[in-house]
Scaffold this motif. Structure first.
Motif, short mmCIF file in Angstrom:
data_model
loop_
_atom_site.label_atom_id
_atom_site.label_comp_id
_atom_site.label_asym_id
_atom_site.label_seq_id
_atom_site.Cartn_x
_atom_site.Cartn_y
_atom_site.Cartn_z
N VAL A 172 -10.49 5.55 -2.70
CA VAL A 172 -10.30 4.22 -2.12
C VAL A 172 -10.11 4.32 -0.61
CG1 VAL A 172 -8.78 2.21 -2.07
CG2 VAL A 172 -9.34 3.29 -4.26
N SER A 173 -9.31 5.28 -0.18
CA SER A 173 -9.02 5.40 1.25
C SER A 173 -10.24 5.79 2.06
CB SER A 173 -7.90 6.43 1.45
OG SER A 173 -6.71 6.00 0.82
N VAL A 229 0.24 3.63 -3.36
CA VAL A 229 -0.28 4.98 -3.20
C VAL A 229 0.72 6.01 -3.75
CG1 VAL A 229 -0.89 6.74 -1.50
CG2 VAL A 229 -1.80 4.44 -1.28
N GLN A 276 -7.67 -3.00 0.49
CA GLN A 276 -7.17 -1.79 -0.16
C GLN A 276 -6.11 -2.13 -1.20
OE1 GLN A 276 -5.50 1.09 2.51
NE2 GLN A 276 -5.29 2.66 0.95
N THR A 277 -5.24 -3.08 -0.90
CA THR A 277 -4.21 -3.49 -1.85
C THR A 277 -4.83 -4.02 -3.14
OG1 THR A 277 -2.70 -4.05 -0.05
CG2 THR A 277 -2.21 -4.99 -2.21
N THR A 299 -7.90 9.16 -7.15
CA THR A 299 -8.17 7.72 -7.08
C THR A 299 -7.84 7.13 -5.71
OG1 THR A 299 -7.81 7.49 -9.46
CG2 THR A 299 -7.67 5.49 -8.13
N PRO A 300 -6.62 7.29 -5.20
CA PRO A 300 -6.35 6.72 -3.87
C PRO A 300 -7.17 7.39 -2.77
CG PRO A 300 -4.51 8.05 -4.61
CD PRO A 300 -5.41 7.90 -5.79
N LEU A 318 -6.38 -1.10 -5.13
CA LEU A 318 -5.38 -0.21 -5.72
C LEU A 318 -4.69 -0.86 -6.92
CD1 LEU A 318 -3.72 1.37 -2.55
CD2 LEU A 318 -5.20 2.51 -4.21
N ASN A 346 0.81 -1.21 0.00
CA ASN A 346 0.00 0.00 0.00
C ASN A 346 0.85 1.26 0.00
OD1 ASN A 346 -2.43 -1.34 -0.11
ND2 ASN A 346 -2.76 -1.31 2.10
#
Length: 655
Positions: free
Chosen positions: A531-532, A516, A566-567, A527-528, A570, A512
């Protein structure tokens, strides 16, 4: 012929393991024709240890004065830790001041010999530019971060025996978490994520720019803004804590926790500015000092903890003493980085031409706070939930909270165990890769190659670290946290349960950080961020679901599941924008190596049986690490994995 740097580093690690084992072996006695012959052995052994450290160049080029000074500091600190840890119960050894003096003497003599060699030997170390920059910088950061994490483990060995799994340990960890979170958000995280790509581009166009260069003016503007903002937040935070402390009906434990937070909150602006200035050094190609800075913090905290043990103060007084030592470390860290930075940066109050870049950085800052701060925000939520009984009372939503006054001590100290491999390697890869990703963002081929190597390097250590920590969790927490005034038996069981959750996601935490930064290098913060934001909600929902059955271990499992999810997200989103290069086959090789490692470690643990003493647990832990590490590296070499050759500096002939 002088061995390559990779072989020198391997030799240092091997000798360090042998030395640490020999100095802690129970009931060792050295006899000879002179009084105290063991002192001469100490001088020689620690002198050789220091020479090998200098030869690794983890502290910087061996011919530089700064690297010798850093080696002297690291060596003296390690010498002290080596001697002080001989008081661990079960070793049948004692802490001897004469041994400590001999250790330090060996370190200083080795540094003096190296300094003499610099003057006497000609400099013929002109190297070509075909060395893989990412692997080289990763090795530098990882090596110094490894030293820092060793000192960090020694710090926790001391603090656990000062605080134990008590309310004082919980309060100290909570107080330290607040400035530490801001450091990661504003210093190493969000602001660096918005600052480094732009500073890298400005630094690349400095050749014809008169001093103070535009990059200098821009860095000075960001530093001034950061000092102003964080100082203001600190003042407001102190006022808020003061008002809270004067609330009616507060328990003594709550008041004590607030007092520690008030002492340590001023650490926030110090560590934030230190982190951003360290980012400037990284862009300028100097990774050693920023990676060495945490060693200062660990040494100061160790000194405060040992002072508390030796003076025999109460645990609450000890907490205050260590808190003040931590704040002093922040001052020393900033002074060291600022002094080193003078060769690379001319700080100025003239911001001509930098305002536009500053506004662009500010515009990118808020989404980056959310994007890079997910792990930190999740950690903060974990702290709040673990401290709930102390701060807010025994109930939540009308139900009795399953945590108690020990929960945050168990959670905080155990977090450091999974953060060891994460900090040594996972964050090291991301730190070394970020400037390079920023430079190659406009070249899809080079960007993809850098990203692919970063992914492979992260998983090369992240996967076996996850499996290994899970396997040895019981032995590890017993060795680290038992004995003296350390954890109770129940506390050890709870710590092992927490480590089980965190350990299985070390690979995800590592990736991650890299993924990121890959988005930010391409100036994509949206984008991140999206997601976050989603992951924060997922983590909170999992926290509030799992704590009722798993207590504080539910917080660890929630963080691990969220990080893994999350990984996956992403990677899926990043693959739409850029190719990762050939990574699937190398990852399969890593998984085969991990499978072999797990099988051998399980066999060893079954053969040795459950340990009944601290020594037996330490022996089984050491054997598991040695066997597991050896099997994994052996299988990696047999399968033709290139990652180990990259790290050892042998970058040709592998993909």
């Amino acid at each position: 012929m002088i061995p390559g740097r990779g072989w020198r580093r391997a030799g240092f690690i091997l000798f360090a393991v042998v030395l640490g084992t020999a100095t802690h072996w129970p009931n060792v006695v050295i006899e000879g024709p002179v009084p105290r012959p063991d002192l001469f052995v100490h001088i020689a052994a620690f002198g050789l240890w220091t020479l090998l450290l200098i030869a690794t160049e983890w502290a910087g080029p061996w011919r530089s004065r700064g690297s010798l000074l850093r080696a002297a500091g690291i060596g003296a600190g390690y010498a002290a830790i080596d001697e002080l840890t001989q008081g661990i119960p079960g070793l049948n050894r004692v802490v001897d001041p004469m041994d400590l003096a001999a250790n330090v003497a060996g370190v200083l003599l080795a540094c003096a010999a190296a300094a003499a060699a610099v003057r006497l030997l000609p400099d013929r170390s002109r190297r070509s530019d075909d060395v893989d920059t990412l692997a080289q910088n990763t090795a530098t950061v990882a090596g110094l971060t490894f030293a820092s994490r060793v000192f960090g483990l020694a710090r926790d060995l001391v603090l656990v025996r000062v605080f134990g799994d008590s309310v004082v340990g919980s309060a100290f960890n909570a107080a330290f978490a607040l400035p530490n979170m801001f450091r990661r958000l504003f210093g190493e995280g969000a602001l660096s994520g918005a600052f480094i790509p732009r500073y890298t581009k400005l630094a690349g166009s400095d050749a014809e720019d008169p001093r103070p260069r535009l990059s200098d003016r821009y860095a000075s503007l960001i530093a001034m803004a950061l000092i102003t903002v964080t100082s203001g937040v600190t003042v407001l935070g102190e006022l808020g804590l003061l008002l809270w402390s004067r609330s009616e009906g507060l328990a003594e434990d709550t008041q004590y926790s607030i007092a520690l937070m008030m002492i340590m909150l001023p650490l926030m602006p110090l560590v934030c500015v230190t982190a951003v200035l360290g980012g400037v050094l990284q862009v300028r190609g100097s990774f050693a000092v920023p990676a060495s800075v945490p060693i200062v913090l660990n040494l100061c905290v160790i000194a405060g903890g040992l002072a508390a043990l030796w003076t025999g103060v109460t645990p609450m007084e000890a907490g205050r003493l260590v808190a003040w030592a931590t704040l002093a470390a922040g001052v020393v860290q900033l002074g060291w980085v600022a002094a080193t930075l003078r060769r690379h940066l001319s700080l100025t109050t003239s911001f001509t031409g930098a305002w536009a870049h500053g506004r662009a950085t500010l515009a990118a800052f808020v989404p980056v706070v959310i994007g890079m701060g997910t792990l930190q925000l999740n950690t903060l939520m974990d702290t709040v939930l673990a401290m709930w009984p102390t701060w807010f009372g025994p109930e939540m939503f009308g139900r009795t909270v399953p945590m108690d006054e020990s929960s945050n001590a168990v959670l905080g100290f155990t977090q450091r165990l999974y953060q060891f491999p994460l900090g040594v390697f996972g964050i090291a890869v991301a730190t070394a890769a970020f400037p390079q990703l920023s430079r190659t963002a406009s070249d899809p081929g080079r960007f993809a190659d850098t990203l692919a190597r970063g992914v492979r390097l992260s998983l090369f250590i992240g996967l076996p670290a996850s499996a290994g920590l899970f396997l040895v969790r019981d032995d590890l927490v017993r060795v680290m946290f038992s004995g003296g005034n350390g954890f109770s038996d129940q506390g050890l069981q709870r710590a092992a349960a927490v480590l089980a959750g965190y350990s299985l996601a070390v690979w995800a935490f590592s990736l991650n950080h890299l993924l990121v930064r890959a988005f930010y290098a391409r100036e994509d913060t949206r984008t991140p961020t999206a997601v976050s934001l989603t992951m924060v909600g997922v983590n909170l929902a999992l926290n509030l679901t799992l704590i009722w059955t798993l207590r504080e271990a539910g917080l660890a499992w929630a963080t691990a599941v969220t990080a893994s999810l999350q990984t996956v997200v992403l990677i899926a989103l990043l693959r739409r924008r850029v190719s990762f290069g050939p990574v699937l086959l190398p990852i399969m090789h890593h998984l085969l190596g991990v499978a072999g490692m797990v099988a051998c470690v399980l066999g060893l643990r079954w053969a040795l049986g459950a340990p009944e003493t601290w020594i037996a647990a330490a022996a089984r832990l050491a054997g598991s690490v040695a066997i597991g590490g050896g099997v994994y590296l052996g299988l990696s070499l047999a399968l033709g994995s290139s990652e180990l050759r990259w790290l050892l500096g042998r970058t040709r002939g592998g993909t």
